[in-house]
Design a protein around this motif. Structure first.
Motif, PDB file in Angstrom:
ATOM      1  N   GLU A 184       0.770  -1.285   0.002  1.00 41.69           N
ATOM      2  CA  GLU A 184       0.078  -0.066  -0.057  1.00 41.69           C
ATOM      3  C   GLU A 184       0.881   1.190   0.118  1.00 41.69           C
ATOM      4  OE1 GLU A 184      -4.132   1.608   1.206  1.00 41.69           O
ATOM      5  OE2 GLU A 184      -3.521  -0.333   1.805  1.00 41.69           O
ATOM      6  N   GLU A 228      -8.482   3.757  -5.866  1.00 40.57           N
ATOM      7  CA  GLU A 228      -7.234   2.979  -6.281  1.00 40.57           C
ATOM      8  C   GLU A 228      -6.543   2.326  -5.141  1.00 40.57           C
ATOM      9  OE1 GLU A 228      -5.078   3.661  -9.222  1.00 40.57           O
ATOM     10  OE2 GLU A 228      -6.376   5.124 -10.189  1.00 40.57           O
ATOM     11  N   LYS A 273       1.861   1.786  -3.552  1.00 42.45           N
ATOM     12  CA  LYS A 273       0.757   2.238  -4.213  1.00 42.45           C
ATOM     13  C   LYS A 273       0.522   3.879  -3.891  1.00 42.45           C
ATOM     14  CE  LYS A 273      -2.239  -1.581  -4.289  1.00 42.45           C
ATOM     15  NZ  LYS A 273      -3.383  -2.146  -3.877  1.00 42.45           N
TER      16      LYS A 273
END
Length: 120
Positions: free
Chosen positions: A3, A85, A6
């Motif tokens: 994460e 997202e 990301k």
């Protein structure tokens, strides 16, 4: 990709390092500050990553909490793409609220002239 990675890729994808004060980008930066802080990044690290002062990060996180608590629809609409997202647990719920409000089905409860936003 974890994460944290990301989030870093979203910073570049959405151009959040730019010195742009358009509301949508400012709101998205607030959300990114909050997410990075949740993943144990220091205020200084977040500031260096986005080329801002650590006090700007503090302000952004405070504003995120305020807008989130108020369920500010402009804020939620601005950050919704980032939430999708990142597969945020509330993103579908927020989209539903926006769609419901636009369809005219949305209702508000008024108590003593104050809108109770807890129904969101």
């Amino acid at each position: 990709m974890n994460e944290y990675q990301k989030i870093i890729s979203l910073i570049d994808q959405y151009g959040l390092r730019r010195k742009d004060r358009h509301r949508k980008l400012v709101y998205q930066r607030f959300y990114i500050y909050y997410k990075l802080k949740r993943y144990c990044a220091t205020l200084t690290e977040i500031g260096e990553l986005l080329d801002v002062n650590h006090t700007t990060v503090i302000h952004g996180i405070k504003m995120h909490h305020q807008y989130w608590k108020q369920k500010d629809q402009v804020y939620l609409n601005a950050i919704n793409p980032l939430m999708h997202e990142l597969n945020h647990e509330y993103s579908n719920e927020l989209t539903l609220h926006v769609a419901t409000k636009r369809s005219g089905i949305y209702g508000e409860i008024k108590i003593s002239g104050v809108i109770d936003k807890q129904i969101l």
